[in-house]
Motif scaffolding. Structure first.
Motif, short mmCIF file in Angstrom:
data_model
loop_
_atom_site.label_atom_id
_atom_site.label_comp_id
_atom_site.label_asym_id
_atom_site.label_seq_id
_atom_site.Cartn_x
_atom_site.Cartn_y
_atom_site.Cartn_z
N CYS A 218 49.52 41.67 -22.74
CA CYS A 218 49.84 42.77 -23.66
C CYS A 218 49.87 42.28 -25.11
CB CYS A 218 51.17 43.40 -23.29
SG CYS A 218 51.15 44.30 -21.72
N LEU A 219 50.45 41.10 -25.32
CA LEU A 219 50.50 40.54 -26.67
C LEU A 219 49.10 40.27 -27.21
CD1 LEU A 219 53.45 38.00 -26.38
CD2 LEU A 219 53.45 40.15 -27.64
N SER A 220 48.21 39.79 -26.35
CA SER A 220 46.85 39.48 -26.80
C SER A 220 46.04 40.73 -27.12
CB SER A 220 46.13 38.65 -25.74
OG SER A 220 45.92 39.40 -24.55
N GLN A 221 46.41 41.87 -26.55
CA GLN A 221 45.67 43.11 -26.78
C GLN A 221 46.22 43.92 -27.95
OE1 GLN A 221 42.82 43.58 -24.95
NE2 GLN A 221 43.39 41.56 -24.19
N LEU A 222 47.43 43.61 -28.39
CA LEU A 222 48.03 44.36 -29.49
C LEU A 222 47.47 43.91 -30.83
CD1 LEU A 222 51.79 44.39 -28.41
CD2 LEU A 222 50.22 46.34 -28.41
N PRO A 223 47.57 44.75 -31.85
CA PRO A 223 47.19 44.31 -33.20
C PRO A 223 48.04 43.12 -33.64
CG PRO A 223 47.43 46.70 -33.12
CD PRO A 223 47.93 46.18 -31.81
N ALA A 224 47.51 42.37 -34.59
CA ALA A 224 48.17 41.13 -35.01
C ALA A 224 49.58 41.39 -35.53
CB ALA A 224 47.32 40.44 -36.08
N LYS A 225 49.77 42.52 -36.21
CA LYS A 225 51.09 42.82 -36.76
C LYS A 225 52.13 42.95 -35.67
CE LYS A 225 53.55 46.40 -39.36
NZ LYS A 225 53.43 47.70 -40.08
N TRP A 226 51.83 43.75 -34.64
CA TRP A 226 52.79 43.98 -33.57
C TRP A 226 52.95 42.78 -32.66
CZ3 TRP A 226 55.87 47.78 -34.43
CH2 TRP A 226 55.43 48.90 -35.16
N SER A 227 51.86 42.08 -32.38
CA SER A 227 51.97 40.89 -31.53
C SER A 227 52.81 39.81 -32.22
CB SER A 227 50.58 40.34 -31.21
OG SER A 227 49.91 39.94 -32.39
N GLY A 228 52.69 39.71 -33.57
CA GLY A 228 53.51 38.74 -34.29
C GLY A 228 54.99 39.06 -34.20
N LEU A 229 55.33 40.35 -34.31
CA LEU A 229 56.73 40.75 -34.20
C LEU A 229 57.29 40.47 -32.80
CD1 LEU A 229 56.68 44.11 -36.18
CD2 LEU A 229 57.69 41.94 -36.91
N LEU A 230 56.49 40.78 -31.78
CA LEU A 230 56.95 40.54 -30.42
C LEU A 230 57.03 39.05 -30.10
CD1 LEU A 230 55.02 43.37 -28.54
CD2 LEU A 230 57.44 43.31 -29.17
N LEU A 231 56.16 38.25 -30.70
CA LEU A 231 56.25 36.81 -30.50
C LEU A 231 57.54 36.24 -31.06
CD1 LEU A 231 52.64 35.43 -31.15
CD2 LEU A 231 54.00 35.23 -29.06
N LEU B 166 62.70 33.70 -30.19
CA LEU B 166 64.09 33.80 -30.61
C LEU B 166 65.05 32.96 -29.75
CD1 LEU B 166 65.80 35.23 -32.76
CD2 LEU B 166 66.19 37.08 -31.12
N PRO B 167 64.87 32.90 -28.41
CA PRO B 167 65.79 32.06 -27.61
C PRO B 167 65.79 30.59 -28.00
CG PRO B 167 64.62 33.58 -26.18
CD PRO B 167 63.99 33.69 -27.54
N PHE B 168 64.68 30.09 -28.57
CA PHE B 168 64.62 28.69 -28.98
C PHE B 168 65.60 28.40 -30.11
CE2 PHE B 168 60.31 28.99 -27.08
CZ PHE B 168 60.46 27.98 -26.13
N TRP B 169 66.03 29.42 -30.82
CA TRP B 169 66.95 29.22 -31.94
C TRP B 169 68.40 29.14 -31.46
CZ3 TRP B 169 64.50 33.74 -35.19
CH2 TRP B 169 63.18 33.43 -35.47
N THR B 170 68.61 29.32 -30.18
CA THR B 170 69.95 29.27 -29.60
C THR B 170 70.07 28.07 -28.68
OG1 THR B 170 69.99 31.69 -29.63
CG2 THR B 170 71.70 30.60 -28.37
N SER B 171 71.21 27.46 -28.66
CA SER B 171 71.43 26.29 -27.82
C SER B 171 71.22 26.62 -26.34
CB SER B 171 72.85 25.75 -28.03
OG SER B 171 73.17 24.77 -27.07
N ILE C 248 60.34 30.88 -19.40
CA ILE C 248 59.22 31.81 -19.53
C ILE C 248 58.49 31.69 -20.87
CG2 ILE C 248 60.54 33.79 -20.41
CD1 ILE C 248 58.91 35.49 -18.35
N PRO C 249 59.15 31.37 -22.00
CA PRO C 249 58.37 31.19 -23.23
C PRO C 249 57.38 30.04 -23.15
CG PRO C 249 60.68 31.52 -23.76
CD PRO C 249 60.60 31.31 -22.28
#
Length: 301
Positions: A107-120, A125-130, A180-181
């Motif tokens: 789904c991310l690969s099929q979305l426009p770059a703007k929306w795929s970037g936001l979803l990425l 985001l979990p990587f920023w948490t311990s 999963i990431p």
């Protein structure tokens, strides 16, 4: 002198190509010289601890050579069972990550770059948490009077709280959330490189969307899928915090056993032997995946 004389007698184009080859070789030598200090430091930091690990795995408490640490692994059923559980959990977590992560990456690969970037950003985001904080968050969610069980009871789906922690279920849930990431990111990168004209050509030739996906898109995405599989599986083999917290001591993986061996035995020999065996198995998995990926690339290419 002979080389320069021969090069001077060559035609103009050949002489120009010879100069280009010499410049390329000179540039490679300069790059190698610049990289040599970093390579030596990397090799020192990589192979010195590994050599230290293998050395201690063959030394007993008196400093004499021994194979006792390795023989104990294969003769005592507890060690074999821990390896079996480690591989079972790692395989289950990897399979679940593929089932959940492949549709997300697609789904991310099929979305426009703007929306795929936001979803990425949401995936990263979990990587920023311990890791420890995320694991204890699942401990709160999965306990008997946690949000998950309370919601299921309020909806009438279950009558009694489900045992979702201090067992393999809770361990797998926590590990899937963390891993999963690592599968989505390489898979997404592979999918973004797939030329959409292949699918349009298949549609023009009469292939249904399902057939085009299975026969064209899926094979082209397999290198990224294999990379994500290997990365996820190998990282799962060395998990410690999540099984220790969510498993509650009832689910023991090899990393926990290594930590226990350090405290249990007077020397680091048994723990070093366990680490060496795990390292050897991981290396074999990496080599096998490399061979599979190379074969698949030759097949596609």
């Amino acid at each position: 002198m002979a080389i320069s004389t021969a090069a001077a007698n060559l035609p103009g184009d050949a002489h120009y190509l010879t100069e280009l080859e010499q410049d390329a070789r000179r540039e490679k030598r300069q790059l190698f010289a610049l990289c040599t200090p970093g390579l030596l430091l990397t090799m020192l930091l990589l192979f010195l601890p590994i050599g230290w690990l293998f050395w201690f795995s063959f030394i007993d408490a008196d400093g004499n050579p021994t194979f006792e640490h390795y023989s104990r692994i294969w003769t005592e059923g507890a060690y074999v069972q821990i390896f079996v559980i480690t591989f079972q959990i790692s395989i289950l977590v990897t399979v679940i990550c593929v089932l959940l992560g492949y549709p997300v990456a697609y789904c991310l690969s099929q979305l426009p770059a703007k929306w795929s970037g936001l979803l990425l950003i949401g995936i990263l985001l979990p990587f920023w948490t311990s890791l420890l904080v995320r694991t204890y968050a699942w401990l709160v969610l999965l306990q008997r009077r946690g949000i998950v069980n309370d919601t299921l009871i309020d909806l009438g789906i279950v009558q009694q709280p489900l045992p979702l922690m201090h067992n393999m279920t809770g361990t797998i849930i926590g590990m899937v959330h963390i891993m999963i990431p690592f599968l989505v990111l390489p898979l997404y990168a592979s999918m973004k490189s797939i030329d959409g004209s292949y699918l349009r050509a298949a549609a023009n030739l009469g292939a249904s969307p399902t057939r085009a996906f299975w026969e064209i898109y899926l094979p082209l995405s397999l290198p990224g899928l294999l990379a994500g599989l290997v990365l996820t599986f190998i990282l799962c083999l060395g998990f410690y915090i999540t099984p220790a917290v969510l498993g509650g001591g009832r689910v023991q993986m090899i990393a926990q056993r290594i930590e226990a061996s350090v405290h249990l035995y007077p020397t680091w020999g048994p723990a070093s032997a366990l680490g060496a065996v795990l390292l050897l198995l991981t290396t074999l998995i990496l080599l096998a995946s490399h061979l599979l990926l190379g074969r698949w690339r030759r097949r596609l290419g």
